[in-house]
Design a protein around this motif. Structure first.
Motif, PDB file in Angstrom:
ATOM      1  N   ILE A  57      12.130  -2.506  -9.485  1.00 37.31           N
ATOM      2  CA  ILE A  57      12.986  -3.018 -10.567  1.00 37.31           C
ATOM      3  C   ILE A  57      13.864  -4.147 -10.037  1.00 37.31           C
ATOM      4  CG2 ILE A  57      14.865  -2.433 -12.136  1.00 37.31           C
ATOM      5  CD1 ILE A  57      13.670   0.422 -12.246  1.00 37.31           C
ATOM      6  N   ALA A  58      14.420  -3.949  -8.839  1.00 38.24           N
ATOM      7  CA  ALA A  58      15.285  -4.975  -8.251  1.00 38.24           C
ATOM      8  C   ALA A  58      14.502  -6.261  -7.977  1.00 38.24           C
ATOM      9  CB  ALA A  58      15.901  -4.438  -6.953  1.00 38.24           C
ATOM     10  N   PHE A  59      13.289  -6.118  -7.465  1.00 37.23           N
ATOM     11  CA  PHE A  59      12.450  -7.299  -7.232  1.00 37.23           C
ATOM     12  C   PHE A  59      12.123  -8.007  -8.550  1.00 37.23           C
ATOM     13  CE2 PHE A  59      11.077  -5.613  -2.969  1.00 37.23           C
ATOM     14  CZ  PHE A  59      11.415  -6.749  -2.250  1.00 37.23           C
ATOM     15  N   ASP A  60      11.805  -7.218  -9.560  1.00 33.74           N
ATOM     16  CA  ASP A  60      11.440  -7.816 -10.846  1.00 33.74           C
ATOM     17  C   ASP A  60      12.606  -8.604 -11.441  1.00 33.74           C
ATOM     18  OD1 ASP A  60       9.384  -8.118 -12.860  1.00 33.74           O
ATOM     19  OD2 ASP A  60      10.632  -6.875 -14.156  1.00 33.74           O
ATOM     20  N   LEU A  61      13.809  -8.095 -11.277  1.00 31.85           N
ATOM     21  CA  LEU A  61      14.990  -8.821 -11.758  1.00 31.85           C
ATOM     22  C   LEU A  61      15.165 -10.153 -11.025  1.00 31.85           C
ATOM     23  CD1 LEU A  61      17.519  -5.861 -12.133  1.00 31.85           C
ATOM     24  CD2 LEU A  61      16.463  -7.194 -13.975  1.00 31.85           C
ATOM     25  N   GLU A  62      14.636 -10.205  -9.802  1.00 29.50           N
ATOM     26  CA  GLU A  62      14.691 -11.443  -9.014  1.00 29.50           C
ATOM     27  C   GLU A  62      13.439 -12.299  -9.246  1.00 29.50           C
ATOM     28  OE1 GLU A  62      16.863 -12.816  -6.821  1.00 29.50           O
ATOM     29  OE2 GLU A  62      18.405 -11.316  -7.242  1.00 29.50           O
ATOM     30  N   ARG A  63      12.585 -11.873 -10.174  1.00 26.81           N
ATOM     31  CA  ARG A  63      11.350 -12.577 -10.507  1.00 26.81           C
ATOM     32  C   ARG A  63      10.375 -12.621  -9.329  1.00 26.81           C
ATOM     33  NH1 ARG A  63      12.096 -18.026 -13.668  1.00 26.81           N
ATOM     34  NH2 ARG A  63      10.145 -17.318 -14.603  1.00 26.81           N
ATOM     35  N   VAL A  64      10.346 -11.514  -8.600  1.00 25.94           N
ATOM     36  CA  VAL A  64       9.385 -11.330  -7.511  1.00 25.94           C
ATOM     37  C   VAL A  64       8.492 -10.145  -7.872  1.00 25.94           C
ATOM     38  CG1 VAL A  64       9.057 -10.825  -5.064  1.00 25.94           C
ATOM     39  CG2 VAL A  64      10.995 -12.228  -5.796  1.00 25.94           C
ATOM     40  N   SER A  65       7.191 -10.376  -7.961  1.00 26.00           N
ATOM     41  CA  SER A  65       6.251  -9.330  -8.364  1.00 26.00           C
ATOM     42  C   SER A  65       5.541  -8.758  -7.147  1.00 26.00           C
ATOM     43  CB  SER A  65       5.219  -9.896  -9.347  1.00 26.00           C
ATOM     44  OG  SER A  65       5.834 -10.314 -10.538  1.00 26.00           O
ATOM     45  N   VAL A  66       5.890  -7.510  -6.814  1.00 24.04           N
ATOM     46  CA  VAL A  66       5.174  -6.735  -5.806  1.00 24.04           C
ATOM     47  C   VAL A  66       4.797  -5.421  -6.484  1.00 24.04           C
ATOM     48  CG1 VAL A  66       6.388  -7.814  -3.868  1.00 24.04           C
ATOM     49  CG2 VAL A  66       7.303  -5.725  -4.886  1.00 24.04           C
ATOM     50  N   SER A  67       4.204  -4.512  -5.742  1.00 24.99           N
ATOM     51  CA  SER A  67       3.826  -3.251  -6.384  1.00 24.99           C
ATOM     52  C   SER A  67       4.084  -2.085  -5.445  1.00 24.99           C
ATOM     53  CB  SER A  67       2.351  -3.263  -6.795  1.00 24.99           C
ATOM     54  OG  SER A  67       1.522  -3.057  -5.675  1.00 24.99           O
ATOM     55  N   SER A  68       4.064  -0.913  -6.026  1.00 24.73           N
ATOM     56  CA  SER A  68       3.938   0.302  -5.252  1.00 24.73           C
ATOM     57  C   SER A  68       2.443   0.563  -5.174  1.00 24.73           C
ATOM     58  CB  SER A  68       4.645   1.462  -5.950  1.00 24.73           C
ATOM     59  OG  SER A  68       4.253   2.692  -5.389  1.00 24.73           O
ATOM     60  N   GLY A  69       1.966   0.964  -4.037  1.00 30.64           N
ATOM     61  CA  GLY A  69       0.522   1.131  -3.879  1.00 30.64           C
ATOM     62  C   GLY A  69      -0.098   2.102  -4.843  1.00 30.64           C
ATOM     63  N   SER A  70       0.710   2.922  -5.500  1.00 31.60           N
ATOM     64  CA  SER A  70       0.173   3.952  -6.380  1.00 31.60           C
ATOM     65  C   SER A  70       0.288   3.602  -7.850  1.00 31.60           C
ATOM     66  CB  SER A  70       0.911   5.270  -6.126  1.00 31.60           C
ATOM     67  OG  SER A  70       2.306   5.079  -6.255  1.00 31.60           O
ATOM     68  N   ALA A  71       0.642   2.372  -8.172  1.00 34.87           N
ATOM     69  CA  ALA A  71       0.904   2.018  -9.567  1.00 34.87           C
ATOM     70  C   ALA A  71      -0.285   1.399 -10.266  1.00 34.87           C
ATOM     71  CB  ALA A  71       2.085   1.064  -9.636  1.00 34.87           C
ATOM     72  N   CYS A  72      -1.496   1.852  -9.923  1.00 32.76           N
ATOM     73  CA  CYS A  72      -2.693   1.182 -10.442  1.00 32.76           C
ATOM     74  C   CYS A  72      -3.040   1.581 -11.860  1.00 32.76           C
ATOM     75  CB  CYS A  72      -3.880   1.473  -9.529  1.00 32.76           C
ATOM     76  SG  CYS A  72      -5.390   0.662 -10.065  1.00 32.76           S
ATOM     77  N   SER A  73      -3.254   2.862 -12.105  1.00 29.78           N
ATOM     78  CA  SER A  73      -3.835   3.254 -13.383  1.00 29.78           C
ATOM     79  C   SER A  73      -2.804   3.594 -14.441  1.00 29.78           C
ATOM     80  CB  SER A  73      -4.774   4.456 -13.181  1.00 29.78           C
ATOM     81  OG  SER A  73      -4.076   5.535 -12.602  1.00 29.78           O
ATOM     82  N   SER A  74      -1.679   4.138 -14.042  1.00 24.77           N
ATOM     83  CA  SER A  74      -0.719   4.621 -15.040  1.00 24.77           C
ATOM     84  C   SER A  74       0.387   3.622 -15.334  1.00 24.77           C
ATOM     85  CB  SER A  74      -0.086   5.930 -14.558  1.00 24.77           C
ATOM     86  OG  SER A  74       0.718   5.680 -13.419  1.00 24.77           O
ATOM     87  N   GLY A  75       0.595   2.663 -14.430  1.00 25.87           N
ATOM     88  CA  GLY A  75       1.720   1.754 -14.578  1.00 25.87           C
ATOM     89  C   GLY A  75       3.035   2.395 -14.179  1.00 25.87           C
ATOM     90  N   LYS A  76       2.980   3.603 -13.645  1.00 26.35           N
ATOM     91  CA  LYS A  76       4.184   4.315 -13.216  1.00 26.35           C
ATOM     92  C   LYS A  76       4.125   4.542 -11.718  1.00 26.35           C
ATOM     93  CE  LYS A  76       4.621   6.757 -17.644  1.00 26.35           C
ATOM     94  NZ  LYS A  76       4.681   8.061 -18.311  1.00 26.35           N
ATOM     95  N   VAL A  77       5.281   4.680 -11.110  1.00 31.22           N
ATOM     96  CA  VAL A  77       5.345   4.908  -9.675  1.00 31.22           C
ATOM     97  C   VAL A  77       5.308   6.406  -9.409  1.00 31.22           C
ATOM     98  CG1 VAL A  77       6.712   4.591  -7.596  1.00 31.22           C
ATOM     99  CG2 VAL A  77       6.649   2.794  -9.334  1.00 31.22           C
ATOM    100  N   SER A  78       4.337   6.834  -8.629  1.00 34.61           N
ATOM    101  CA  SER A  78       4.229   8.235  -8.247  1.00 34.61           C
ATOM    102  C   SER A  78       3.843   8.282  -6.783  1.00 34.61           C
ATOM    103  CB  SER A  78       3.181   8.950  -9.112  1.00 34.61           C
ATOM    104  OG  SER A  78       1.921   8.315  -8.993  1.00 34.61           O
ATOM    105  N   VAL A  79       3.742   9.470  -6.238  1.00 30.26           N
ATOM    106  CA  VAL A  79       3.377   9.599  -4.832  1.00 30.26           C
ATOM    107  C   VAL A  79       1.925   9.177  -4.652  1.00 30.26           C
ATOM    108  CG1 VAL A  79       3.147  11.165  -2.880  1.00 30.26           C
ATOM    109  CG2 VAL A  79       5.051  11.432  -4.466  1.00 30.26           C
ATOM    110  N   SER A  80       1.680   8.285  -3.720  1.00 24.50           N
ATOM    111  CA  SER A  80       0.337   7.768  -3.478  1.00 24.50           C
ATOM    112  C   SER A  80      -0.579   8.835  -2.904  1.00 24.50           C
ATOM    113  CB  SER A  80       0.420   6.580  -2.506  1.00 24.50           C
ATOM    114  OG  SER A  80      -0.845   6.289  -1.967  1.00 24.50           O
ATOM    115  N   HIS A  81      -1.735   9.036  -3.538  1.00 25.26           N
ATOM    116  CA  HIS A  81      -2.713   9.982  -2.996  1.00 25.26           C
ATOM    117  C   HIS A  81      -3.274   9.470  -1.668  1.00 25.26           C
ATOM    118  CE1 HIS A  81      -5.538   7.102  -4.838  1.00 25.26           C
ATOM    119  NE2 HIS A  81      -6.452   7.601  -4.028  1.00 25.26           N
ATOM    120  N   VAL A  82      -3.275   8.149  -1.489  1.00 26.88           N
ATOM    121  CA  VAL A  82      -3.758   7.569  -0.232  1.00 26.88           C
ATOM    122  C   VAL A  82      -2.830   7.946   0.915  1.00 26.88           C
ATOM    123  CG1 VAL A  82      -4.215   5.402   0.991  1.00 26.88           C
ATOM    124  CG2 VAL A  82      -4.915   5.659  -1.403  1.00 26.88           C
TER     125      VAL A  82
END
Length: 389
Positions: free
Chosen positions: A313-338
């Motif tokens: 959220i903080a990055f997005d407010l700064e207009r920087v797009s990164v991801s959590s490695g687990s945010a692929c299918s749901s669009g939500k941040v959860s514990v990565s199965h990897v």
């Protein structure tokens, strides 16, 4: 925090930018008319575009043109490959089990067309590399099945020993599928060396459009049963009117992906600078998979005490797009199965962020990220930068 004027995109494993040449090619096709199944001139022109693109995608894998079947994306391609029924020299072959690693993409985790009871999960080590000896033990003396392993992980960038895995599968009489969605354009795809029966691809990871992917078989005499039936398109291997513009864009992106040697070196240099800076900014930074071969463009890291969800959220407010490695299918941040499969503690896994670079990532993008990151750390956990690794 001050708001950035120019956005920074560092989520290329989710989908990279459309290449300029691809866009131009697609616009030209979109201005055309014609169904590739029609026999008139307009249809023949559309058919010609598809076959030319098929040739380019085949070259990306070092295979013959007829090996390529287009699909709606990597997920459909994986679903097609994960079939318990294959054709081998014209005769049906029924595969007993699906053997997949614990760190596969969600489209493979579901098992495709295999029943849940017929799936065997092979563990990985603390670096995320498949435990080859355990796979060999499971495959030994088993009925013919399908082994499915991704060439490179979408979250950590860890590269699997696919040639050794393929050799183990072949020695025990099993079929072998490689999910090469993240690998294409970043490492060489060599189906012969990998001894893979089928690989799967997606265009939007290599600068092509979204919504188009492909299966590529090493021998057209040995292929999975079709997933999409109801039409004779794609040599009866995938029914439905072809998306000519997207397929043409895929072909154009494949050409450029074959010529990325200098680009890959540039991306690796940027990642090396990035990871050194991450550690300099915060010595407690953990980089996942750093002890093994990884894709040149991917960095998955965590700072203890900096939750990924809040950091995003903080990055997005700064207009920087990164991801959590687990945010692929749901669009939500959860514990990565990897990361869970790698034995990472849940508290640390919840802090994991993924930076993935692309063909148009610049030094200024990395500098902009590194300018913002210390401010976010100080805001979310002021003590983190003073903690030892």
């Amino acid at each position: 925090m001050s708001r950035r004027s120019d956005p920074i995109y560092l989520d290329h494993n989710a989908g990279t930018s459309l290449r300029a040449g691809v866009r131009e090619t697609m616009i030209e096709v979109l201005n055309d008319t014609g169904n590739a199944s029609s026999v008139h001139a307009h249809g023949r022109r559309a058919r010609g575009r598809i076959e030319e693109a098929r040739e380019h995608v085949a070259r990306l894998c070092g295979e013959k043109t007829r090996a390529v079947t287009f699909a709606s994306g990597g997920t459909e391609a994986n679903m097609t490959a994960l079939s318990p029924v294959w054709q081998d020299q014209g005769a049906p072959v029924y595969l007993d089990k699906l053997y997949r690693s614990a760190v596969e993409h969600s489209s493979v985790l579901t098992g495709g067309r295999f029943a849940v009871a017929d799936q065997v999960v092979i563990p990985v080590d603390c670096d995320g590399v498949l435990q080859l000896q355990e796979l060999k033990e499971v495959l030994k003396d088993a009925e013919p099945g399908l082994v499915s392993v991704m060439a490179a992980n979408n979250e950590t960038g860890v590269i699997q020993p696919v040639a050794e895995i393929g050799a183990a599968a072949r020695e025990c009489g099993h079929f072998f599928h490689v999910d090469a969605v993240q690998a294409a354009g970043r490492i060489k795809i060599d189906m012969e060396a990998w001894q893979s029966d089928i690989v799967t691809l997606s265009a939007h990871k290599i600068g092509g459009p979204q919504g188009i992917g492909a299966t590529v078989v090493r021998s057209t005499a040995r292929a999975p049963s079709p997933l999409m039936i109801g039409g004779g398109q794609e040599n009866w291997r995938r029914g439905g009117t072809e998306n000519v513009a997207a397929i043409t864009g895929f072909g154009a992106a494949a050409i450029e992906a074959l010529e990325e040697t200098s680009e890959t070196r540039h991306v690796l240099d940027l990642k090396t600078q990035l990871e050194a800076a991450l550690r300099s900014i915060c010595p407690s930074t953990v980089i996942f998979g750093e002890n093994v071969d990884r894709l040149a463009n991917t960095c998955c890291f965590a700072v203890p005490g900096i939750p990924a969800e809040t950091a995003l959220i903080a990055f997005d407010l700064e207009r920087v797009s990164v991801s959590s490695g687990s945010a692929c299918s749901s669009g939500k941040v959860s514990v990565s199965h990897v990361l869970t499969a790698m034995g990472v503690e849940e508290s640390l896994a919840r802090c994991a962020l993924r930076i993935s670079l692309g063909w148009n990532t610049s030094s200024a993008d990395i500098a902009g990220f590194l300018d913002v990151w210390p401010k976010i750390i100080d805001r979310l956990n002021p003590d983190a930068r003073h903690e030892a690794a």
